[in-house]
Design a protein around this motif. Structure first.
Motif, PDB file in Angstrom:
ATOM      1  N   SER A  69       0.814  -1.219   0.000  1.00 20.71           N
ATOM      2  CA  SER A  69       0.000   0.000   0.000  1.00 20.71           C
ATOM      3  C   SER A  69       0.846   1.267   0.000  1.00 20.71           C
ATOM      4  CB  SER A  69      -0.933   0.023   1.224  1.00 20.71           C
ATOM      5  OG  SER A  69      -0.179  -0.032   2.425  1.00 20.71           O
ATOM      6  N   ARG A  70       2.089   1.164   0.416  1.00 19.67           N
ATOM      7  CA  ARG A  70       3.011   2.290   0.409  1.00 19.67           C
ATOM      8  C   ARG A  70       4.259   1.928  -0.389  1.00 19.67           C
ATOM      9  NH1 ARG A  70       1.276   7.134   1.875  1.00 19.67           N
ATOM     10  NH2 ARG A  70       3.424   7.665   2.426  1.00 19.67           N
ATOM     11  N   ARG A  71       4.906   2.931  -0.969  1.00 21.01           N
ATOM     12  CA  ARG A  71       6.120   2.693  -1.745  1.00 21.01           C
ATOM     13  C   ARG A  71       7.208   2.116  -0.850  1.00 21.01           C
ATOM     14  NH1 ARG A  71       8.008   4.810  -6.653  1.00 21.01           N
ATOM     15  NH2 ARG A  71      10.290   4.873  -6.850  1.00 21.01           N
ATOM     16  N   PRO A  72       7.735   0.936  -1.161  1.00 22.95           N
ATOM     17  CA  PRO A  72       8.806   0.351  -0.341  1.00 22.95           C
ATOM     18  C   PRO A  72      10.030   1.252  -0.305  1.00 22.95           C
ATOM     19  CG  PRO A  72       7.889  -1.281  -1.853  1.00 22.95           C
ATOM     20  CD  PRO A  72       7.343   0.055  -2.276  1.00 22.95           C
ATOM     21  N   THR A  73      10.791   1.114   0.773  1.00 20.46           N
ATOM     22  CA  THR A  73      11.984   1.950   0.920  1.00 20.46           C
ATOM     23  C   THR A  73      13.267   1.198   0.612  1.00 20.46           C
ATOM     24  OG1 THR A  73      12.051   1.429   3.288  1.00 20.46           O
ATOM     25  CG2 THR A  73      10.899   3.453   2.628  1.00 20.46           C
ATOM     26  N   ASP A  74      13.234  -0.140   0.633  1.00 15.16           N
ATOM     27  CA  ASP A  74      14.458  -0.884   0.338  1.00 15.16           C
ATOM     28  C   ASP A  74      14.562  -1.166  -1.156  1.00 15.16           C
ATOM     29  OD1 ASP A  74      13.766  -4.198   0.083  1.00 15.16           O
ATOM     30  OD2 ASP A  74      12.241  -2.885   0.954  1.00 15.16           O
ATOM     31  N   LEU A  75      15.768  -1.105  -1.668  1.00 14.32           N
ATOM     32  CA  LEU A  75      16.000  -1.185  -3.099  1.00 14.32           C
ATOM     33  C   LEU A  75      15.558  -2.498  -3.739  1.00 14.32           C
ATOM     34  CD1 LEU A  75      17.102   0.252  -5.582  1.00 14.32           C
ATOM     35  CD2 LEU A  75      19.380  -0.628  -4.979  1.00 14.32           C
ATOM     36  N   CYS A  81       9.125  -4.691  -7.509  1.00 15.77           N
ATOM     37  CA  CYS A  81       7.859  -4.071  -7.921  1.00 15.77           C
ATOM     38  C   CYS A  81       7.943  -3.596  -9.370  1.00 15.77           C
ATOM     39  CB  CYS A  81       7.526  -2.903  -7.000  1.00 15.77           C
ATOM     40  SG  CYS A  81       7.040  -3.374  -5.329  1.00 15.77           S
ATOM     41  N   ALA A  82       9.072  -2.992  -9.715  1.00 12.92           N
ATOM     42  CA  ALA A  82       9.252  -2.508 -11.083  1.00 12.92           C
ATOM     43  C   ALA A  82       9.248  -3.669 -12.078  1.00 12.92           C
ATOM     44  CB  ALA A  82      10.560  -1.728 -11.200  1.00 12.92           C
ATOM     45  N   ALA A  83       9.925  -4.760 -11.739  1.00  7.32           N
ATOM     46  CA  ALA A  83      10.005  -5.908 -12.640  1.00  7.32           C
ATOM     47  C   ALA A  83       8.625  -6.512 -12.876  1.00  7.32           C
ATOM     48  CB  ALA A  83      10.953  -6.957 -12.062  1.00  7.32           C
ATOM     49  N   VAL A  84       7.833  -6.628 -11.823  1.00 11.40           N
ATOM     50  CA  VAL A  84       6.489  -7.186 -11.958  1.00 11.40           C
ATOM     51  C   VAL A  84       5.571  -6.222 -12.704  1.00 11.40           C
ATOM     52  CG1 VAL A  84       4.424  -7.885 -10.669  1.00 11.40           C
ATOM     53  CG2 VAL A  84       6.680  -8.661  -9.919  1.00 11.40           C
ATOM     54  N   GLY A  85       5.651  -4.951 -12.357  1.00 13.33           N
ATOM     55  CA  GLY A  85       4.738  -3.967 -12.935  1.00 13.33           C
ATOM     56  C   GLY A  85       5.010  -3.628 -14.379  1.00 13.33           C
ATOM     57  N   GLN A  86       6.274  -3.725 -14.815  1.00 16.58           N
ATOM     58  CA  GLN A  86       6.605  -3.317 -16.178  1.00 16.58           C
ATOM     59  C   GLN A  86       5.914  -4.184 -17.216  1.00 16.58           C
ATOM     60  OE1 GLN A  86       8.428  -0.512 -16.996  1.00 16.58           O
ATOM     61  NE2 GLN A  86       7.583  -0.998 -19.020  1.00 16.58           N
ATOM     62  N   THR A 110      18.335   3.557 -18.817  1.00 17.62           N
ATOM     63  CA  THR A 110      19.003   4.134 -17.661  1.00 17.62           C
ATOM     64  C   THR A 110      19.865   5.284 -18.168  1.00 17.62           C
ATOM     65  OG1 THR A 110      21.000   2.783 -17.811  1.00 17.62           O
ATOM     66  CG2 THR A 110      19.139   1.837 -16.601  1.00 17.62           C
ATOM     67  N   ARG A 111      20.363   6.065 -17.249  1.00 19.00           N
ATOM     68  CA  ARG A 111      21.241   7.169 -17.665  1.00 19.00           C
ATOM     69  C   ARG A 111      22.478   6.637 -18.385  1.00 19.00           C
ATOM     70  NH1 ARG A 111      22.035  12.539 -16.830  1.00 19.00           N
ATOM     71  NH2 ARG A 111      20.195  12.716 -15.520  1.00 19.00           N
ATOM     72  N   GLU A 112      22.950   5.460 -17.997  1.00 16.95           N
ATOM     73  CA  GLU A 112      24.125   4.899 -18.654  1.00 16.95           C
ATOM     74  C   GLU A 112      23.862   4.642 -20.141  1.00 16.95           C
ATOM     75  OE1 GLU A 112      27.286   4.420 -17.467  1.00 16.95           O
ATOM     76  OE2 GLU A 112      26.473   5.654 -15.858  1.00 16.95           O
ATOM     77  N   GLU A 141      12.001   4.282 -17.309  1.00 13.52           N
ATOM     78  CA  GLU A 141      13.293   3.998 -16.699  1.00 13.52           C
ATOM     79  C   GLU A 141      13.377   2.504 -16.383  1.00 13.52           C
ATOM     80  OE1 GLU A 141      15.302   7.399 -14.203  1.00 13.52           O
ATOM     81  OE2 GLU A 141      13.270   7.045 -13.473  1.00 13.52           O
ATOM     82  N   ASN A 142      14.561   1.954 -16.525  1.00  8.26           N
ATOM     83  CA  ASN A 142      14.766   0.536 -16.237  1.00  8.26           C
ATOM     84  C   ASN A 142      14.971   0.359 -14.734  1.00  8.26           C
ATOM     85  OD1 ASN A 142      15.145  -2.171 -16.473  1.00  8.26           O
ATOM     86  ND2 ASN A 142      16.967  -2.056 -17.751  1.00  8.26           N
ATOM     87  N   ASP A 143      13.908   0.584 -13.986  1.00  7.36           N
ATOM     88  CA  ASP A 143      13.997   0.618 -12.536  1.00  7.36           C
ATOM     89  C   ASP A 143      14.345  -0.725 -11.910  1.00  7.36           C
ATOM     90  OD1 ASP A 143      13.434   3.295 -12.435  1.00  7.36           O
ATOM     91  OD2 ASP A 143      11.292   3.042 -12.110  1.00  7.36           O
ATOM     92  N   CYS A 144      14.069  -1.812 -12.597  1.00  6.64           N
ATOM     93  CA  CYS A 144      14.350  -3.116 -11.992  1.00  6.64           C
ATOM     94  C   CYS A 144      15.840  -3.443 -11.990  1.00  6.64           C
ATOM     95  CB  CYS A 144      13.565  -4.228 -12.690  1.00  6.64           C
ATOM     96  SG  CYS A 144      14.012  -4.476 -14.419  1.00  6.64           S
ATOM     97  N   LEU A 145      16.658  -2.641 -12.708  1.00  5.70           N
ATOM     98  CA  LEU A 145      18.097  -2.889 -12.750  1.00  5.70           C
ATOM     99  C   LEU A 145      18.917  -1.711 -12.247  1.00  5.70           C
ATOM    100  CD1 LEU A 145      18.502  -4.627 -16.240  1.00  5.70           C
ATOM    101  CD2 LEU A 145      18.359  -5.709 -13.992  1.00  5.70           C
ATOM    102  N   SER A 146      18.423  -0.503 -12.406  1.00  2.00           N
ATOM    103  CA  SER A 146      19.233   0.678 -12.145  1.00  2.00           C
ATOM    104  C   SER A 146      19.080   1.148 -10.714  1.00  2.00           C
ATOM    105  CB  SER A 146      18.840   1.804 -13.102  1.00  2.00           C
ATOM    106  OG  SER A 146      19.556   2.970 -12.778  1.00  2.00           O
ATOM    107  N   THR A 147      20.144   1.059  -9.934  1.00  2.00           N
ATOM    108  CA  THR A 147      20.089   1.484  -8.540  1.00  2.00           C
ATOM    109  C   THR A 147      20.002   2.997  -8.426  1.00  2.00           C
ATOM    110  OG1 THR A 147      22.506   1.508  -8.410  1.00  2.00           O
ATOM    111  CG2 THR A 147      21.387  -0.517  -7.768  1.00  2.00           C
ATOM    112  N   GLU A 148      20.723   3.714  -9.273  1.00  2.00           N
ATOM    113  CA  GLU A 148      20.749   5.175  -9.169  1.00  2.00           C
ATOM    114  C   GLU A 148      19.418   5.780  -9.576  1.00  2.00           C
ATOM    115  OE1 GLU A 148      23.556   8.931 -10.544  1.00  2.00           O
ATOM    116  OE2 GLU A 148      23.968   6.901 -11.252  1.00  2.00           O
ATOM    117  N   GLU A 149      18.854   5.326 -10.708  1.00  2.00           N
ATOM    118  CA  GLU A 149      17.625   5.923 -11.202  1.00  2.00           C
ATOM    119  C   GLU A 149      16.453   5.671 -10.256  1.00  2.00           C
ATOM    120  OE1 GLU A 149      20.187   6.781 -14.212  1.00  2.00           O
ATOM    121  OE2 GLU A 149      19.867   4.835 -13.303  1.00  2.00           O
TER     122      GLU A 149
END
Length: 386
Positions: A69-75, A81-86, A110-112, A141-149
């Motif tokens: 219900s809330r955005r998780p804080t751990d990477l 979540c990004a991998a499932v949702g994409q 990603t920025r790279e 954004e490739n959120d399931c792989l990019s730690t910085e983004e």
């Protein structure tokens, strides 16, 4: 000016959609909204306009699917979540495009991917071929792989970088916000000709449990797009005729007009796409020469350097107050720079006779950022003295 800009025949537009626009009250996919957007994309395509969609929502949809219900804080959980949702997000876009006969392509960046020139050009070439094939790119954004983004990135800035990359004419940044508001009066700001500190002060962050950024990142995105020659409309994505606004007949929200002088492709890359990891600091005389006279940066003006860089790296150029006002490609390694800093060009020719370039950063490989030091001209001095 706004009327003249909106009366143009736009060749290519980018539409960035926030999580709040694409999901319903329960956090699931708002298929009716996405279908409505696809209808507008179809109208634009029939008018001969290329459309690229920058779609948020992967993390939010993954949260819903996994029961958060809330955005998780751990990477790792955010990445999950990004991998499932994409996959849900892309499938929904294709299903909603099917009635109009359009194919979509998923592009995760990603920025790279945009930082190195080779990959930068490869992404650009792929996007151009997709447009030629009549495909609608769906970028995220490739959120399931990019730690910085996933920690600091946002799709507002990504949409501006994509707009710059593909030379879009107009960028729509659409969310639940109606546009840029004056926080003191509550009035909508219809047209912004220049992003001043007063305009930036009107921005504030977001309290959404699924989103990142807010108006701060939207203004940052508008600054990038405007310098690339792209207009920006920040407004509400709840308007069922949202893309018809590019015709100039129904503009709502806030229009950020591009400046008359835009950056070349090379200098756009220097300014926005590469993220420098090293820096050099220069004295006041060198700063004035670079900013006011348009000169190359010479070794005589360099006072210090730091960070990680090598010959050919993009570095930050800082003034005496430690303010970064430019980016450039440095022609020396840190070891060489420490050897030549403060020396005049005549000395360098004797010290390093075999070098092909004695400038630390050549003017063709240097770009000034938005906020540069202001130096008083002789005419201004005369006016004030009288």
């Amino acid at each position: 000016m706004p009327e003249e800009f909106l009366a143009r025949s736009f060749r290519r537009i980018v539409v960035k959609l926030g999580t709040g626009i694409l999901t319903d009250a329960e956090g699931g996919v708002d298929r009716a909204r996405i279908s409505s957007i696809c209808r507008e994309v179809d109208d634009a395509r029939k008018a001969g306009v290329d459309v690229c969609v920058v779609s948020s929502g992967a993390v939010g949809l993954g949260m819903k699917h996994l029961g958060f219900s809330r955005r998780p804080t751990d990477l790792p959980t955010l990445q999950s979540c990004a991998a499932v949702g994409q996959s849900i997000l892309t499938q929904t876009w294709q299903e909603c495009m099917d009635p109009f006969g359009h194919k979509v392509a998923q592009i995760l960046l990603t920025r790279e991917d945009l930082r190195g020139r080779r990959r930068h050009v490869a992404v650009k070439d792929t996007m151009e071929r997709l447009f030629a094939l009549g495909v609608v790119p769906i970028v995220n954004e490739n959120d399931c792989l990019s730690t910085e983004e996933i920690r600091f990135g946002d799709n507002d800035v990504l949409s501006a970088l994509v707009s710059s990359l593909i030379k879009a004419d107009l960028l729509f940044i659409l969310s639940t916000a109606p546009g840029l508001l004056n926080l003191d009066t509550g009035e909508l700001q219809p047209v912004i000709r220049s992003i001043t500190p007063e305009i930036e002060a009107m921005a504030r962050g977001t309290n959404s449990p699924t989103a990142v950024g807010g108006m701060v990142t939207k203004i940052r995105a508008a600054r990038i797009a405007n310098r690339s020659g792209c207009g920006v409309i920040i407004g509400s994505g709840t308007n069922p005729k949202l893309l018809r606004r590019f015709s100039g007949t129904d503009v709502s929200g806030t229009l950020f007009l591009p400046g008359e002088e835009t950056l070349t492709s090379r200098k756009r890359w220097l300014a926005f796409f590469d993220r420098p990891t090293g820096w050099i600091q220069i004295d006041a005389g060198a700063t004035e020469a670079v900013c006011e006279k348009g000169t190359s940066l010479l070794a005589s003006g360099v006072t210090s350097c730091g960070g990680k860089f090598e010959e050919g790296s993009v570095i930050e150029i800082r003034d005496e107050d430690d303010h970064t006002f430019a980016h450039g490609v440095i022609a020396y390694s840190p070891e060489e720079l420490n050897q030549v800093s403060g020396r005049r060009s005549e000395e360098l020719r004797e010290l390093l006779p075999d070098r092909k370039q004695y400038e630390v950063v050549h003017r063709n490989e240097l770009v000034l950022l938005d906020e540069v030091p202001h130096f008083q001209s002789e005419s201004e001095s005369e006016t004030e003295s009288t």
